[in-house]
Design a protein around this motif. Structure first.
Motif, short mmCIF file in Angstrom:
data_model
loop_
_atom_site.label_atom_id
_atom_site.label_comp_id
_atom_site.label_asym_id
_atom_site.label_seq_id
_atom_site.Cartn_x
_atom_site.Cartn_y
_atom_site.Cartn_z
N TRP A 62 111.18 113.85 9.34
CA TRP A 62 111.73 113.92 10.61
C TRP A 62 110.95 114.29 11.78
CZ3 TRP A 62 113.84 118.76 7.42
CH2 TRP A 62 114.97 118.24 6.47
N SER A 63 109.56 114.29 11.76
CA SER A 63 108.23 114.37 12.47
C SER A 63 107.85 113.06 12.84
CB SER A 63 107.54 115.56 11.90
OG SER A 63 108.22 116.57 12.02
N LEU A 64 108.02 112.10 12.00
CA LEU A 64 107.16 110.62 12.30
C LEU A 64 107.40 110.23 13.53
CD1 LEU A 64 105.61 108.56 10.74
CD2 LEU A 64 107.79 107.30 10.16
N ARG A 65 106.32 110.19 14.30
CA ARG A 65 106.28 109.60 15.54
C ARG A 65 105.72 108.12 15.92
NH1 ARG A 65 102.67 111.49 18.40
NH2 ARG A 65 101.29 112.67 16.68
N ILE A 66 104.99 107.86 14.73
CA ILE A 66 104.25 106.49 15.02
C ILE A 66 104.13 105.71 13.79
CG2 ILE A 66 101.94 105.20 15.33
CD1 ILE A 66 101.35 107.64 17.27
N LEU A 67 104.80 104.58 13.62
CA LEU A 67 104.75 103.78 12.34
C LEU A 67 104.23 102.29 12.77
CD1 LEU A 67 105.78 103.37 9.55
CD2 LEU A 67 107.85 102.33 10.27
N ILE A 68 103.14 101.98 12.32
CA ILE A 68 102.56 100.76 12.43
C ILE A 68 102.28 100.20 11.21
CG2 ILE A 68 100.27 99.65 13.46
CD1 ILE A 68 100.16 101.95 15.50
N ILE A 69 102.88 99.00 10.96
CA ILE A 69 102.51 98.18 9.55
C ILE A 69 101.88 96.85 10.10
CG2 ILE A 69 103.66 97.26 7.62
CD1 ILE A 69 105.61 99.56 7.62
N LEU A 70 100.51 96.64 9.88
CA LEU A 70 100.10 95.54 10.08
C LEU A 70 100.00 94.56 8.88
CD1 LEU A 70 97.54 96.83 12.73
CD2 LEU A 70 99.93 95.89 13.04
N CYS A 71 100.68 94.12 8.00
CA CYS A 71 100.93 93.15 6.84
C CYS A 71 101.99 92.77 6.74
CB CYS A 71 100.24 94.10 5.89
SG CYS A 71 101.08 95.30 5.33
N ASN A 72 102.15 91.84 6.03
CA ASN A 72 103.47 91.20 5.51
C ASN A 72 103.93 92.00 4.22
OD1 ASN A 72 103.31 89.30 7.34
ND2 ASN A 72 102.38 87.73 6.02
N VAL A 73 105.24 92.81 4.66
CA VAL A 73 105.71 93.81 3.51
C VAL A 73 107.20 93.26 3.39
CG1 VAL A 73 106.35 96.02 3.03
CG2 VAL A 73 104.60 95.65 4.12
N TYR A 74 107.48 92.84 1.95
CA TYR A 74 108.75 92.55 1.70
C TYR A 74 109.54 93.68 1.41
CZ TYR A 74 112.61 90.37 -0.98
OH TYR A 74 113.64 90.03 -1.51
N LEU A 75 110.96 93.96 1.69
CA LEU A 75 111.61 95.12 1.33
C LEU A 75 113.01 94.58 0.78
CD1 LEU A 75 111.36 96.93 4.92
CD2 LEU A 75 110.02 97.22 3.07
N PRO A 76 113.03 94.67 -0.61
CA PRO A 76 114.05 94.07 -1.35
C PRO A 76 115.13 95.09 -1.28
CG PRO A 76 112.55 94.91 -2.72
CD PRO A 76 111.97 94.76 -1.32
N HIS A 77 114.98 96.19 -0.81
CA HIS A 77 116.19 97.09 -0.64
C HIS A 77 116.72 97.37 0.69
CE1 HIS A 77 115.40 98.10 -4.99
NE2 HIS A 77 114.07 98.45 -4.35
N GLY A 78 116.21 96.64 1.47
CA GLY A 78 116.51 96.76 3.07
C GLY A 78 116.03 97.94 3.70
N LEU A 79 116.34 98.16 4.90
CA LEU A 79 116.04 99.54 5.53
C LEU A 79 117.45 99.84 6.46
CD1 LEU A 79 113.65 101.37 6.32
CD2 LEU A 79 113.17 99.89 8.36
N THR A 80 117.86 101.21 6.20
CA THR A 80 119.05 101.56 6.55
C THR A 80 118.64 102.78 7.84
OG1 THR A 80 119.75 102.93 4.80
CG2 THR A 80 120.60 100.56 5.13
N CYS A 81 117.55 103.23 7.59
CA CYS A 81 117.29 104.45 8.24
C CYS A 81 115.88 104.67 8.58
CB CYS A 81 117.55 105.53 7.35
SG CYS A 81 116.99 107.20 7.88
N LEU A 82 115.77 105.02 10.06
CA LEU A 82 114.51 105.30 10.35
C LEU A 82 114.50 106.69 11.18
CD1 LEU A 82 112.91 102.01 11.82
CD2 LEU A 82 111.83 103.33 10.02
N PRO A 83 113.81 107.69 11.32
CA PRO A 83 113.77 108.93 11.86
C PRO A 83 114.07 108.58 13.48
CG PRO A 83 111.63 108.70 10.97
CD PRO A 83 112.32 107.54 10.46
N SER A 84 114.87 109.64 14.01
CA SER A 84 115.09 109.62 15.35
C SER A 84 113.96 110.49 16.33
CB SER A 84 116.29 110.63 15.80
OG SER A 84 116.03 111.92 15.25
#
Length: 294
Positions: A62-84
């Motif tokens: 709930w407190s995540l402010r910064i998300l930085i991903i600098l690589c190729n990541v495969y997400l087989p389960h998808g992504l339905t949620c990111l914190p507000s």
């Protein structure tokens, strides 16, 4: 020094304020060990890999402010949620075609520049005042929802859409309803594959008498199938005399306007038009020269 301080925060990785090693990030996210203490996740790697992250793996951060991903990541389960709470997102080679809804970011350009494969983007009710120029950096974008923003207008009543907007070669659907538009941006005519356009709930009543609500560039929108102009305060003279240039148009919605009639040749040559909405137009008196499919 800074990393040493973070490591001393807790032996439990999920209870540290910052995480940067791939092993720690994988452990926290794949095992749902994240907590409301995590503020920053920074992942950098030269090796692509498949991440066994659940679609709601970020939901407890709930407190995540910064998300930085600098690589190729495969997400087989998808992504339905990111914190507000998320304010800055930079994701190199983002693998999915859409972002979870309601991600309110402060750093809009980093988000856009790293999501070249993005096909759908919902930034409705986002309190935007201007259209970000970085939208033109999304070559795969097909669907964009900009509705319920409050765009600023120039003194002449026009709204500034960046020139890069017309470079969205794959663009098919645009919703800019309820955005405080006073005129329709000419740049929209530079989207030749556009099929759906919603301009509803914008007040176009300040058009000079005899001025058409649709700019001349709309003559290039031969792929447009659905056009919505609901509750736009349109009156006689603002409806185009001839819409035959929109040769693919199937549905035209003029609900809730102040017109008394449609120009004689307005829709007469639209052979594919099968639906014409004119409900709640209290001044409407007559219709003529309707196409055969109506």
């Amino acid at each position: 020094m800074g990393r040493s301080i973070v490591l001393e925060e807790s032996k439990d990785v999920g209870k540290r304020s910052r995480i940067w090693s791939r092993e720690d990030i994988d452990h926290v996210i794949s095992k749902n060990k994240g907590s409301d203490l995590i503020e920053v996740i920074y992942l950098q790697s030269s090796i692509p890999y498949k991440a066994n992250w659940g679609s709601e793996a970020f939901s407890s951060m709930w407190s995540l402010r910064i998300l930085i991903i600098l690589c190729n990541v495969y997400l087989p389960h998808g992504l339905t949620c990111l914190p507000s709470s998320l304010k800055i997102l930079e994701w190199q080679a983002y693998p999915l075609q859409s972002l979870p809804h309601r991600v309110h970011l402060l750093a809009f350009p980093p988000l856009i520049s790293s999501l070249a494969s993005l096909k759908e983007l919902d930034i409705s009710d986002y309190n935007l005042k201007i259209i970000p120029n970085a939208l033109g950096c999304l070559p795969s974008l097909e669907v964009l929802d900009l509705s319920k923003n409050n765009f600023e207008n120039l003194p002449d009543g026009s709204c500034v859409f960046p020139p890069s907007f017309s470079g969205l070669a794959s663009f098919k659907a645009l919703n800019i309803s309820d955005c405080n538009l006073k005129t329709i941006p000419n740049v929209l005519g530079g989207l030749p594959l556009l099929e759906f356009l919603d301009l509803s709930e914008n007040d176009f009543s300040n058009l000079l008498d005899g001025n058409c609500v649709l700019p001349p560039s709309f003559s290039c929108l031969s792929s447009l199938k659905f056009l919505k102009l609901i509750n736009c305060n349109l009156r006689d003279g603002s409806i185009p005399k001839d819409l035959s240039c929109l040769s693919s148009l199937k549905e035209l919605d003029l609900t809730g306007n102040k017109i008394t009639h449609l120009p004689a040749q307005c829709v007469a040559n639209l052979s594919l038009l099968s639906t014409l909405h004119l409900s709640y137009c209290p001044k409407l008196k007559y219709l003529s020269n309707l196409p055969p499919n109506l």
